[in-house]
Motif scaffolding. Structure first.
Motif, PDB file in Angstrom:
ATOM      1  N   GLY A  44      12.148 -54.305 -17.331  1.00  0.00           N
ATOM      2  CA  GLY A  44      12.063 -55.134 -18.526  1.00  0.00           C
ATOM      3  C   GLY A  44      13.232 -56.097 -18.603  1.00  0.00           C
ATOM      4  O   GLY A  44      14.134 -56.090 -17.764  1.00  0.00           O
ATOM      5  N   PHE A  45      13.224 -56.932 -19.624  1.00  0.00           N
ATOM      6  CA  PHE A  45      14.323 -57.885 -19.791  1.00  0.00           C
ATOM      7  C   PHE A  45      15.594 -57.197 -20.273  1.00  0.00           C
ATOM      8  O   PHE A  45      16.703 -57.669 -20.029  1.00  0.00           O
ATOM      9  CB  PHE A  45      13.927 -58.992 -20.769  1.00  0.00           C
ATOM     10  CG  PHE A  45      12.958 -59.971 -20.172  1.00  0.00           C
ATOM     11  CD1 PHE A  45      13.395 -60.971 -19.313  1.00  0.00           C
ATOM     12  CD2 PHE A  45      11.601 -59.882 -20.454  1.00  0.00           C
ATOM     13  CE1 PHE A  45      12.503 -61.877 -18.760  1.00  0.00           C
ATOM     14  CE2 PHE A  45      10.701 -60.783 -19.903  1.00  0.00           C
ATOM     15  CZ  PHE A  45      11.147 -61.778 -19.054  1.00  0.00           C
ATOM     16  N   GLY A  46      15.443 -56.095 -20.970  1.00  0.00           N
ATOM     17  CA  GLY A  46      16.588 -55.343 -21.467  1.00  0.00           C
ATOM     18  C   GLY A  46      16.250 -53.864 -21.531  1.00  0.00           C
ATOM     19  O   GLY A  46      15.084 -53.487 -21.682  1.00  0.00           O
ATOM     20  N   GLY A  47      17.256 -53.022 -21.412  1.00  0.00           N
ATOM     21  CA  GLY A  47      17.048 -51.581 -21.532  1.00  0.00           C
ATOM     22  C   GLY A  47      17.128 -51.146 -22.979  1.00  0.00           C
ATOM     23  O   GLY A  47      17.966 -51.641 -23.738  1.00  0.00           O
ATOM     24  N   LEU A  48      16.269 -50.240 -23.350  1.00  0.00           N
ATOM     25  CA  LEU A  48      16.227 -49.755 -24.732  1.00  0.00           C
ATOM     26  C   LEU A  48      16.770 -48.333 -24.795  1.00  0.00           C
ATOM     27  O   LEU A  48      16.384 -47.466 -24.010  1.00  0.00           O
ATOM     28  CB  LEU A  48      14.790 -49.775 -25.261  1.00  0.00           C
ATOM     29  CG  LEU A  48      14.089 -51.139 -25.240  1.00  0.00           C
ATOM     30  CD1 LEU A  48      12.641 -50.979 -25.711  1.00  0.00           C
ATOM     31  CD2 LEU A  48      14.830 -52.138 -26.110  1.00  0.00           C
ATOM     32  N   PRO A 103      29.784 -40.801 -22.739  1.00  0.00           N
ATOM     33  CA  PRO A 103      29.004 -41.858 -22.087  1.00  0.00           C
ATOM     34  C   PRO A 103      27.519 -41.717 -22.391  1.00  0.00           C
ATOM     35  O   PRO A 103      26.963 -40.622 -22.315  1.00  0.00           O
ATOM     36  CB  PRO A 103      29.292 -41.633 -20.594  1.00  0.00           C
ATOM     37  CG  PRO A 103      30.601 -40.913 -20.560  1.00  0.00           C
ATOM     38  CD  PRO A 103      30.578 -40.025 -21.770  1.00  0.00           C
ATOM     39  N   LEU A 104      26.880 -42.837 -22.744  1.00  0.00           N
ATOM     40  CA  LEU A 104      25.455 -42.835 -23.071  1.00  0.00           C
ATOM     41  C   LEU A 104      24.636 -43.589 -22.028  1.00  0.00           C
ATOM     42  O   LEU A 104      23.596 -43.110 -21.582  1.00  0.00           O
ATOM     43  CB  LEU A 104      25.225 -43.484 -24.443  1.00  0.00           C
ATOM     44  CG  LEU A 104      25.809 -42.789 -25.659  1.00  0.00           C
ATOM     45  CD1 LEU A 104      25.553 -43.630 -26.896  1.00  0.00           C
ATOM     46  CD2 LEU A 104      25.233 -41.391 -25.812  1.00  0.00           C
ATOM     47  N   LEU A 105      25.093 -44.762 -21.658  1.00  0.00           N
ATOM     48  CA  LEU A 105      24.292 -45.587 -20.759  1.00  0.00           C
ATOM     49  C   LEU A 105      25.185 -46.409 -19.841  1.00  0.00           C
ATOM     50  O   LEU A 105      26.347 -46.675 -20.138  1.00  0.00           O
ATOM     51  CB  LEU A 105      23.348 -46.487 -21.553  1.00  0.00           C
ATOM     52  CG  LEU A 105      23.983 -47.472 -22.536  1.00  0.00           C
ATOM     53  CD1 LEU A 105      24.174 -48.841 -21.894  1.00  0.00           C
ATOM     54  CD2 LEU A 105      23.102 -47.594 -23.785  1.00  0.00           C
ATOM     55  N   PHE A 106      24.595 -46.792 -18.705  1.00  0.00           N
ATOM     56  CA  PHE A 106      25.318 -47.566 -17.703  1.00  0.00           C
ATOM     57  C   PHE A 106      24.411 -48.670 -17.189  1.00  0.00           C
ATOM     58  O   PHE A 106      23.202 -48.480 -17.039  1.00  0.00           O
ATOM     59  CB  PHE A 106      25.740 -46.647 -16.547  1.00  0.00           C
ATOM     60  CG  PHE A 106      26.677 -47.292 -15.556  1.00  0.00           C
ATOM     61  CD1 PHE A 106      28.038 -47.296 -15.796  1.00  0.00           C
ATOM     62  CD2 PHE A 106      26.207 -47.884 -14.398  1.00  0.00           C
ATOM     63  CE1 PHE A 106      28.919 -47.891 -14.898  1.00  0.00           C
ATOM     64  CE2 PHE A 106      27.067 -48.485 -13.495  1.00  0.00           C
ATOM     65  CZ  PHE A 106      28.432 -48.482 -13.740  1.00  0.00           C
ATOM     66  N   LEU A 107      24.992 -49.834 -16.937  1.00  0.00           N
ATOM     67  CA  LEU A 107      24.285 -50.959 -16.330  1.00  0.00           C
ATOM     68  C   LEU A 107      25.076 -51.401 -15.101  1.00  0.00           C
ATOM     69  O   LEU A 107      26.305 -51.394 -15.119  1.00  0.00           O
ATOM     70  CB  LEU A 107      24.174 -52.135 -17.306  1.00  0.00           C
ATOM     71  CG  LEU A 107      23.437 -51.882 -18.621  1.00  0.00           C
ATOM     72  CD1 LEU A 107      23.666 -53.034 -19.588  1.00  0.00           C
ATOM     73  CD2 LEU A 107      21.949 -51.710 -18.370  1.00  0.00           C
ATOM     74  N   ASP A 108      24.367 -51.789 -14.052  1.00  0.00           N
ATOM     75  CA  ASP A 108      25.058 -52.245 -12.842  1.00  0.00           C
ATOM     76  C   ASP A 108      24.652 -53.665 -12.486  1.00  0.00           C
ATOM     77  O   ASP A 108      23.572 -54.131 -12.850  1.00  0.00           O
ATOM     78  CB  ASP A 108      24.760 -51.308 -11.670  1.00  0.00           C
ATOM     79  CG  ASP A 108      23.347 -51.488 -11.131  1.00  0.00           C
ATOM     80  OD1 ASP A 108      23.166 -52.260 -10.174  1.00  0.00           O
ATOM     81  OD2 ASP A 108      22.413 -50.850 -11.664  1.00  0.00           O
ATOM     82  N   TYR A 109      25.543 -54.337 -11.758  1.00  0.00           N
ATOM     83  CA  TYR A 109      25.272 -55.659 -11.207  1.00  0.00           C
ATOM     84  C   TYR A 109      25.580 -55.608  -9.721  1.00  0.00           C
ATOM     85  O   TYR A 109      26.708 -55.296  -9.327  1.00  0.00           O
ATOM     86  CB  TYR A 109      26.137 -56.709 -11.902  1.00  0.00           C
ATOM     87  CG  TYR A 109      25.986 -58.107 -11.320  1.00  0.00           C
ATOM     88  CD1 TYR A 109      24.881 -58.888 -11.642  1.00  0.00           C
ATOM     89  CD2 TYR A 109      26.946 -58.632 -10.467  1.00  0.00           C
ATOM     90  CE1 TYR A 109      24.737 -60.176 -11.109  1.00  0.00           C
ATOM     91  CE2 TYR A 109      26.815 -59.913  -9.933  1.00  0.00           C
ATOM     92  CZ  TYR A 109      25.705 -60.671 -10.260  1.00  0.00           C
ATOM     93  OH  TYR A 109      25.566 -61.935  -9.735  1.00  0.00           O
ATOM     94  N   LEU A 139      20.499 -47.317 -17.336  1.00  0.00           N
ATOM     95  CA  LEU A 139      19.489 -47.930 -18.197  1.00  0.00           C
ATOM     96  C   LEU A 139      18.884 -49.199 -17.594  1.00  0.00           C
ATOM     97  O   LEU A 139      17.795 -49.616 -17.958  1.00  0.00           O
ATOM     98  CB  LEU A 139      20.111 -48.253 -19.563  1.00  0.00           C
ATOM     99  CG  LEU A 139      19.141 -48.591 -20.688  1.00  0.00           C
ATOM    100  CD1 LEU A 139      18.214 -47.414 -20.997  1.00  0.00           C
ATOM    101  CD2 LEU A 139      19.896 -49.013 -21.929  1.00  0.00           C
ATOM    102  N   GLY A 140      19.603 -49.797 -16.664  1.00  0.00           N
ATOM    103  CA  GLY A 140      19.100 -51.024 -16.050  1.00  0.00           C
ATOM    104  C   GLY A 140      20.183 -51.657 -15.202  1.00  0.00           C
ATOM    105  O   GLY A 140      21.244 -51.085 -14.984  1.00  0.00           O
ATOM    106  N   GLY A 141      19.885 -52.841 -14.704  1.00  0.00           N
ATOM    107  CA  GLY A 141      20.860 -53.532 -13.878  1.00  0.00           C
ATOM    108  C   GLY A 141      20.292 -54.843 -13.376  1.00  0.00           C
ATOM    109  O   GLY A 141      19.193 -55.260 -13.753  1.00  0.00           O
TER     110      GLY A 141
END
Length: 350
Positions: A44-48, A103-109, A139-141
């Motif tokens: 998706g465009f963003g993680g919820l 910690p709840l969520l992590f995003l990577d690039y 949650l996403g990346g």
């Protein structure tokens, strides 16, 4: 004949099919990190994420971002990519743990010049493993393929961790007093700081990736790419019902730069150097690099990756808990009184 949509971008150096293949391969890996609160899947465009704020009187979000640094250069040179993702999570997750956040969520690039699906999958699997260790969701990346931006076979990583703490329970060091005790937790090795110097020393030594690291029975490759330890389980255990006054993640800047970040101006951290076990890799770095121990402690963690500051009356119980968890831990010093504003706040007795 006009180019198809995919052909046009492929000829420009971006492989859409490879990107789609990567997403397909990592979906199951990412889903294994999902914790209660995740409302979306990748793509998706963003993680919820819907956080559970029960039991918190005044929830506060705590966030941090970091990368892996030039440790990546060794991953490229050794063609080993399954551990740097753990490092990525650790550098941000450990930073928010210091303030008492969960910690709840992590995003990577992930950015590279030409997408190698197998290699990228290894990296993201490592990120997922790091999230499991931290107890948060991947949650996403973003995976960016950018021709001409990176050397062949190289990539860069950045990570973003968000957690939550109850405002009344945020650990900021303000309650630290003379007589409190510093407990040091063992690092897993060099972690992810000082690798520009590590690489220089390695080049000078002439050792290869499959040679045995001096003082160890492991290869150079395995020792130098040992991932950063994530301290979530230890922090949760001690903070559950012990009065933790301050915590320190020993990252870039070592002891001398990181410990003062949590100390009130009126106190010093008086540390006894011989009080903990220093892993062989640090002895090798010092000897091969011609460094002094004060220089080492300014650059590296030297065997201590995380520090708790607790009242002296609970130090024994804290150490007992750490021993029961089979964690390497030592009482490494005490909090003293600072005589004037020009006195160093970290004093190490060699």
């Amino acid at each position: 004949m006009p180019l198809t949509r995919a052909q046009a971008y492929t000829e420009a150096g971006v492989n859409i099919d490879a990107g789609n293949s990567l997403v397909s391969r990592i979906k199951s890996i990412v889903s294994q990190t999902h914790i209660h609160g995740v409302l979306s899947d990748i793509g998706g465009f963003g993680g919820l994420f819907k956080p559970d704020m029960s039991g918190m009187a005044e929830p506060v979000l705590v966030a941090s971002t970091d990368g892996v640094g030039t440790k990546l250069k060794l991953a490229f040179a050794f063609d080993k990519h399954d551990t740097v993702g753990i490092d990525l999570v650790a550098m941000s997750a450990n930073d928010i743990l210091v303030q008492g956040a969960r910690p709840l969520l992590f995003l990577d690039y992930f950015a590279t010049g030409k997408l190698d699906v197998d290699k990228t999958t290894q990296v993201i699997a490592g990120i997922a493993e790091g999230c499991k260790q931290a107890g948060c969701a991947l949650l996403g990346g973003e995976t960016a393929e950018m021709p001409d931006m990176y050397a062949d076979g190289e990539y860069d990583l950045a990570g973003f961790c968000v957690g939550m703490a109850d405002n009344a329970k945020i650990v900021d060091g303000s309650g630290i007093r003379v007589g409190d005790v510093l407990i040091g937790l063992a690092s897993s090795g060099i972690h992810s700081n000082g690798y520009s110097l590590v690489r220089k020393i390695l080049d000078k030594s002439g050792l290869g990736p499959d040679d045995t690291m001096p003082g160890s029975d492991r290869t150079v490759k395995d020792v130098l790419l040992e991932p950063t330890y994530i301290y979530s389980d230890v922090v949760r255990n001690l903070m559950r019902d012990l009065p933790v006054k301050g915590m320190v993640h020993i990252t870039g800047g070592g002891f001398y730069d990181n410990i003062p970040r949590v100390l009130p101006n009126s106190v010093t951290a008086d540390i006894k150097f011989a009080s903990w076990d220093v892993q062989p890799v640090f002895h090798w770095l010092r000897e091969e690099g011609g460094l002094t121990w004060p220089e080492m402690l300014q650059i590296f963690n030297c065997g201590i990756g995380y520090v708790f500051i607790v009242p002296s009356e609970v130090a024994e119980e804290a150490m007992g808990r750490l021993e029961a968890m089979h964690k390497g831990a030592w009482v490494i010093g005490t909090i003293g009184r600072r005589q004037d504003k020009d006195e160093e706040q970290v004093k190490i007795l060699f």
